[in-house]
Motif scaffolding. Sequence first.
Motif, short mmCIF file in Angstrom:
data_model
loop_
_atom_site.label_atom_id
_atom_site.label_comp_id
_atom_site.label_asym_id
_atom_site.label_seq_id
_atom_site.Cartn_x
_atom_site.Cartn_y
_atom_site.Cartn_z
N PRO A 27 12.27 -10.88 9.58
CA PRO A 27 11.73 -10.65 10.99
C PRO A 27 10.16 -9.90 10.14
N PRO A 28 8.95 -10.20 10.65
CA PRO A 28 7.76 -9.71 10.11
C PRO A 28 7.75 -8.29 10.24
N THR A 29 8.23 -7.62 11.11
CA THR A 29 8.53 -6.20 11.01
C THR A 29 9.32 -5.70 9.83
N SER A 30 10.11 -6.32 9.27
CA SER A 30 11.08 -6.19 7.91
C SER A 30 10.36 -6.53 6.84
N TYR A 31 9.32 -7.13 6.79
CA TYR A 31 9.06 -7.93 5.67
C TYR A 31 8.59 -6.92 4.52
N LEU A 32 8.07 -5.62 4.77
CA LEU A 32 7.49 -4.62 3.73
C LEU A 32 8.75 -3.69 3.02
N THR A 33 9.80 -3.73 3.70
CA THR A 33 10.71 -2.82 3.45
C THR A 33 11.42 -3.09 2.07
N GLY A 34 11.24 -2.32 1.03
CA GLY A 34 11.74 -2.41 -0.10
C GLY A 34 10.79 -3.05 -1.10
N ARG A 35 9.33 -3.07 -0.67
CA ARG A 35 8.57 -3.97 -1.46
C ARG A 35 8.14 -2.95 -2.54
N VAL A 36 7.31 -3.64 -3.52
CA VAL A 36 7.04 -3.09 -4.56
C VAL A 36 5.37 -2.31 -4.14
N LYS A 37 5.24 -1.04 -4.58
CA LYS A 37 4.18 -0.51 -4.08
C LYS A 37 3.42 0.46 -4.99
N ALA A 38 1.95 -0.04 -5.26
CA ALA A 38 1.19 0.84 -6.18
C ALA A 38 0.39 1.72 -5.45
N THR A 39 0.35 3.05 -5.70
CA THR A 39 -0.72 4.18 -5.18
C THR A 39 -1.27 4.93 -6.28
N THR A 40 -2.35 5.36 -5.74
CA THR A 40 -3.40 6.06 -6.64
C THR A 40 -3.68 7.67 -6.04
#
Length: 548
Positions: free
Chosen positions: A180-193
């Motif tokens: 589901p598109p609403t679940s696509y980002l869960t568990g993603r790799v994330k870069a923050t500054t």
Amino acid sequence: MAAYNWGDVQLGRIPLRETFTVSESGGDGRGLDLEGQESYPPLTRAQVIARHDGINALIPGQVIAVTFTDKPERNGYYAVKSAGATYTENLNERVTSDWKVSLDRVGSDAETDLQSRLTGAVRLNDFSLTGERWHAPPIGHYGYYTGATNPTTMTRTGADGTMTVYRGVPAGVSPRWGCPPTSYLTGRVKATTTGSQEVYGTDVPLAATGWSLSNGFVNITTSASASLDVQTYSSGAYHSKLWNVSVAGSGASISTWDAATLLRNDPEMAILRLVKGLNPGRATLDLTLRRGSRFVEGYLQTGSSATLAAYRASLETNTSAAASGYVTATGDDTDGNVFVIGSARSFTAHANGGIIKSAATAMDFFIGTVGAQATLNANPTFETNTSDWTPVNATLTRSNAQAKYGSWSGLLTSTAGASPRAEAGKVAVTVGQNYRASGWLYAPAPIPSGTGININWYDASQAYLTTSTNSTTPASGAWFFMDATFTAPANAAYGGVHFVIGGTPGAGVLLYGDDIRMRAATASGDAATDLRNQYIAAMPEAVYGTRR
């Protein structure tokens, strides 16, 4: 929900204010054109800039998940055709970004397969390893398909939830799966500054300090007292472990970085490059983190030959398996974790726990952790009292004469009878499941009859069934680690971990215990050798949308 009750449109990872209208077209393809404005106020200036840069970082042809608050019928996967944004700043008053994005609809999740192109070969290595092909789609995916041969599965629990990891992915196969598109980002790799602001593209400013790279299992950032802080998620929290990186052996580690930039920044994989000036010359360190991984990959380079190293910032007792490609901690740390570091190429083990490569211009490595399962028994460390522990044929007191962790341990003193021991309270178990009994013991004088950390098994009425044992005859005057995995036998409903003096030693024999734990065994796939093999076969991933 956006400010002032506006809906949200999530364009890949970029959260935007949902506008009243969208322009659509049919024919050979189904186009969708969006435009809107982000502004400070009500957002912060940093948020506006991040969204502006994110729009301009969208790549034509890139497939992204798009979701709407007020127009959920348009949710789906879209290919980017074009994107742009105009930035306006009225000093000290207002900042705006007027953006436009043109998309081609691939389809909803019901009609779209996402295909992961797992490219690249097994890393060249000096240990005759074939590696293990593995893959981790987003949390919430479904219908994972690899043709006639199915991979095996395991689950890892991280800060974002429980993720399924596929092991032994068949060679030459590009897995397909739905999500589901609403679940696509869960568990993603994330870069923050700085300020924990997520970075949405690669061609954007990134602070040399204050950045982080995370996937819910591993979080990497800078440290005031080491080159890197590599944090592992286990037992419901991140646990820090400091590492030094050096191009001068153990003589001078890199304490600060001069610059940081992103080479790749996708939900499935990110690569961050750090630069350090050497006056003259420079060193670069590329850090790669993949979705679902329990380790971060590093590649250290210099222009001229040097002694390259990556090692624990402080000594942690370790066991070198350099002949097999890794070094690991001898026992658990205070969080119940065990560090692992290794390389695809031959190296010399560092005394602190790490790797050294002499006369080299490049060194690859990985840093990970065999993460702890939750401790089942209460009060494993005796730091406050001896509650939850029951002595048998012995007395149990809290002592600060010896301690492995903290300031206190449990002192077992035999009285009379066989197997003097201290047993923790009974905990529920499942027949056939593996359980780990581990901890540190200290014998001030020789104990010829031996010692052990064992598990007693009980049935549903808490009647004794049997004992699983792990015994040794220890050297005296030093802490030693004991660790064994046992399977709960038939009819077992409860288990009780205990530390014990073997045989019938008579009265007055002393044994200290600290950090005595009973846990579910380490998940298959997270042991040190498993992580090494997963590193050897870590595969770059690109995701494409295809009609189902």
